[in-house]
Scaffold this active site. Structure first.
Site, PDB file in Angstrom:
ATOM      1  N   HIS A  60      -2.348  -1.399  -6.943  1.00 21.72           N
ATOM      2  CA  HIS A  60      -2.030  -1.058  -8.333  1.00 21.72           C
ATOM      3  C   HIS A  60      -0.579  -1.430  -8.595  1.00 21.72           C
ATOM      4  O   HIS A  60       0.206  -1.664  -7.664  1.00 21.72           O
ATOM      5  CB  HIS A  60      -2.289   0.422  -8.615  1.00 21.72           C
ATOM      6  CG  HIS A  60      -1.445   1.366  -7.824  1.00 21.72           C
ATOM      7  ND1 HIS A  60      -1.601   1.567  -6.470  1.00 21.72           N
ATOM      8  CD2 HIS A  60      -0.410   2.165  -8.194  1.00 21.72           C
ATOM      9  CE1 HIS A  60      -0.721   2.447  -6.035  1.00 21.72           C
ATOM     10  NE2 HIS A  60       0.019   2.826  -7.070  1.00 21.72           N
ATOM     11  N   HIS A  62       2.276  -0.124  -9.338  1.00 21.24           N
ATOM     12  CA  HIS A  62       3.412   0.771  -9.219  1.00 21.24           C
ATOM     13  C   HIS A  62       4.434   0.143  -8.267  1.00 21.24           C
ATOM     14  O   HIS A  62       4.061  -0.541  -7.301  1.00 21.24           O
ATOM     15  CB  HIS A  62       2.986   2.151  -8.720  1.00 21.24           C
ATOM     16  CG  HIS A  62       2.403   3.011  -9.810  1.00 21.24           C
ATOM     17  ND1 HIS A  62       1.725   4.179  -9.562  1.00 21.24           N
ATOM     18  CD2 HIS A  62       2.419   2.867 -11.173  1.00 21.24           C
ATOM     19  CE1 HIS A  62       1.335   4.721 -10.715  1.00 21.24           C
ATOM     20  NE2 HIS A  62       1.746   3.941 -11.696  1.00 21.24           N
ATOM     21  N   ASP A  64       6.342   0.960  -5.804  1.00 16.29           N
ATOM     22  CA  ASP A  64       6.350   1.130  -4.350  1.00 16.29           C
ATOM     23  C   ASP A  64       5.197   0.410  -3.661  1.00 16.29           C
ATOM     24  O   ASP A  64       5.070   0.472  -2.432  1.00 16.29           O
ATOM     25  CB  ASP A  64       6.350   2.614  -3.977  1.00 16.29           C
ATOM     26  CG  ASP A  64       5.177   3.380  -4.569  1.00 16.29           C
ATOM     27  OD1 ASP A  64       4.834   3.146  -5.734  1.00 16.29           O
ATOM     28  OD2 ASP A  64       4.617   4.250  -3.865  1.00 16.29           O
ATOM     29  N   HIS A  65       4.382  -0.297  -4.449  1.00 20.11           N
ATOM     30  CA  HIS A  65       3.271  -1.053  -3.867  1.00 20.11           C
ATOM     31  C   HIS A  65       3.385  -2.558  -4.091  1.00 20.11           C
ATOM     32  O   HIS A  65       2.614  -3.311  -3.505  1.00 20.11           O
ATOM     33  CB  HIS A  65       1.939  -0.553  -4.420  1.00 20.11           C
ATOM     34  CG  HIS A  65       1.595   0.831  -3.981  1.00 20.11           C
ATOM     35  ND1 HIS A  65       0.689   1.112  -2.987  1.00 20.11           N
ATOM     36  CD2 HIS A  65       2.081   2.034  -4.385  1.00 20.11           C
ATOM     37  CE1 HIS A  65       0.614   2.418  -2.795  1.00 20.11           C
ATOM     38  NE2 HIS A  65       1.455   2.999  -3.639  1.00 20.11           N
ATOM     39  N   HIS A 137      -6.326   6.755 -10.124  1.00 18.92           N
ATOM     40  CA  HIS A 137      -4.884   7.002 -10.049  1.00 18.92           C
ATOM     41  C   HIS A 137      -4.216   7.046 -11.425  1.00 18.92           C
ATOM     42  O   HIS A 137      -2.994   7.032 -11.523  1.00 18.92           O
ATOM     43  CB  HIS A 137      -4.225   5.914  -9.177  1.00 18.92           C
ATOM     44  CG  HIS A 137      -2.826   6.235  -8.768  1.00 18.92           C
ATOM     45  ND1 HIS A 137      -2.437   7.475  -8.285  1.00 18.92           N
ATOM     46  CD2 HIS A 137      -1.689   5.468  -8.778  1.00 18.92           C
ATOM     47  CE1 HIS A 137      -1.151   7.457  -8.009  1.00 18.92           C
ATOM     48  NE2 HIS A 137      -0.669   6.259  -8.302  1.00 18.92           N
ATOM     49  N   ASP A 207      -3.733   4.407  -3.607  1.00 22.07           N
ATOM     50  CA  ASP A 207      -3.334   5.690  -4.189  1.00 22.07           C
ATOM     51  C   ASP A 207      -4.462   6.185  -5.067  1.00 22.07           C
ATOM     52  O   ASP A 207      -4.858   5.512  -6.029  1.00 22.07           O
ATOM     53  CB  ASP A 207      -2.073   5.527  -5.036  1.00 22.07           C
ATOM     54  CG  ASP A 207      -0.816   5.396  -4.196  1.00 22.07           C
ATOM     55  OD1 ASP A 207      -0.940   5.243  -2.968  1.00 22.07           O
ATOM     56  OD2 ASP A 207       0.278   5.440  -4.773  1.00 22.07           O
ATOM     57  N   HIS A 265       0.773   7.201   3.024  1.00 17.91           N
ATOM     58  CA  HIS A 265       1.381   7.559   1.731  1.00 17.91           C
ATOM     59  C   HIS A 265       1.850   9.013   1.764  1.00 17.91           C
ATOM     60  O   HIS A 265       1.540   9.825   0.885  1.00 17.91           O
ATOM     61  CB  HIS A 265       0.387   7.311   0.585  1.00 17.91           C
ATOM     62  CG  HIS A 265       1.065   7.080  -0.730  1.00 17.91           C
ATOM     63  ND1 HIS A 265       1.263   8.092  -1.649  1.00 17.91           N
ATOM     64  CD2 HIS A 265       1.599   5.968  -1.285  1.00 17.91           C
ATOM     65  CE1 HIS A 265       1.872   7.612  -2.715  1.00 17.91           C
ATOM     66  NE2 HIS A 265       2.095   6.312  -2.518  1.00 17.91           N
TER      67      HIS A 265
END
Length: 303
Positions: A60, A62, A64-65, A137, A207, A265
């Site tokens: 996804h 975001h 941090d990914h 998510h 996530d 995570h």
């Protein structure tokens, strides 16, 4: 052999011992990357997985990914890479992925294709595939599963000999599913080959809250990698932020009947002392443990 190497196991905020999300998956010489949080290229160097990835799957959009993509692509370019690469993400996030790729594309000498995948989409390889499934998510999000095709059953050499089949090429033809003629009789594969044996299955949920789709995709899996951002004391916050607790992840593993559950995570509040998360998961599903950066898991065939 399938090897899974955890490059980053932290949730959102990196810590001294945990980088943000990234998982290297190697199967028979082919390398994939599941998520690419910032600093992933340094984690690849640190843990020696090499830079031969040609398929990167982002769960996804975001930070941090996916914020590791510019640095990783820049590093590959400076190393003289020429081989093309494909970056996948949830359908609808292509523009964000394309922007991240452009940041790493200065003087880039190799092509990068961006592909959006819907839930239920798949990327096929020879004898196996990566399947995308819905994650919950609050934004377009996917989980991914490496799923091998079934393997031929075991070849019964003694039965083949008893039926008069000479050793050599005819053994191979039978094992590949062909019937053969021996001394005027037909010997079929069913006479000498056992039932198909399942291939391996590795599932990464990304996530997400626990979902029916994750359970279905993980049925009988060799390994389930599930987020466990929070402990039981933060179950309300897990629901609000569309994350999972360790016990909820363990319930997914138990319902799916997986062989092993690895939790990732991990929130910074548990990062240095994840024992509590592991204990909560084990109380539901004993074959659980919390992954750490650098952990490598090898997955062989069951039989």
């Amino acid at each position: 052999m399938i090897r899974v190497r955890f490059l980053g196991t932290a949730a959102a905020l990196p810590t001294v011992r945990r980088n943000v999300s990234g998982i290297a998956v190697q199967r028979e010489g082919r390398s994939l990357l599941w998520d690419c949080g910032e600093g992933t290229q340094r984690q690849i160097m640190r843990y020696g997985t090499g830079f031969s990835f040609d398929h990167i799957f982002i769960t996804h959009a975001h930070a941090d990914h996916l914020l590791g993509l510019p640095g990783l692509l820049r590093t590959m370019g400076l190393q003289g890479r020429r081989q093309g690469m494909t970056v996948y993400g949830p359908a609808g996030t292509e523009a964000t992925l394309r922007a991240a790729v452009r940041l790493g594309a200065v003087r880039q000498a190799f092509p990068v294709e961006i592909r959006g995948l819907p839930p239920g989409g798949r990327v096929d390889f020879a004898g196996w595939a990566v399947h995308a499934f819905r994650a919950d998510h609050g934004v377009p999000a996917l989980g991914y599963a490496l799923v091998e095709e079934a393997r031929p059953g075991r070849f019964d050499v003694e039965t083949a000999r008893r039926l008069g089949v000479p050793e050599g090429p005819l053994f191979g033809r039978l094992h590949r599913g062909e019937s053969i003629a021996v001394e005027g009789r037909i010997v079929s594969p069913d006479d000498v080959v056992g039932p198909p044996r399942p291939g391996r299955r590795v599932v990464y949920g990304g996530d997400s809250r626990p979902t029916r789709e994750a359970v279905e995709m993980a049925m009988g899996a060799d390994l389930l990698i599930h987020e466990a951002t929070f402990g039981a004391d933060e179950e309300k916050r897990a629901r609000e932020t569309r994350h999972s607790t360790a016990a909820e992840a363990a319930r997914v593993a138990a319902r799916a009947g997986v062989r092993e559950l690895l939790l990732t995570h991990v929130s910074a509040r548990y990062s240095e002392t994840p024992v509590r998360l592991e204990e909560q998961a084990k109380a539901v599903f004993p074959a659980s443990r919390v992954a750490r950066d650098g952990l490598e898991v090898e997955i062989g065939y069951r039989g």
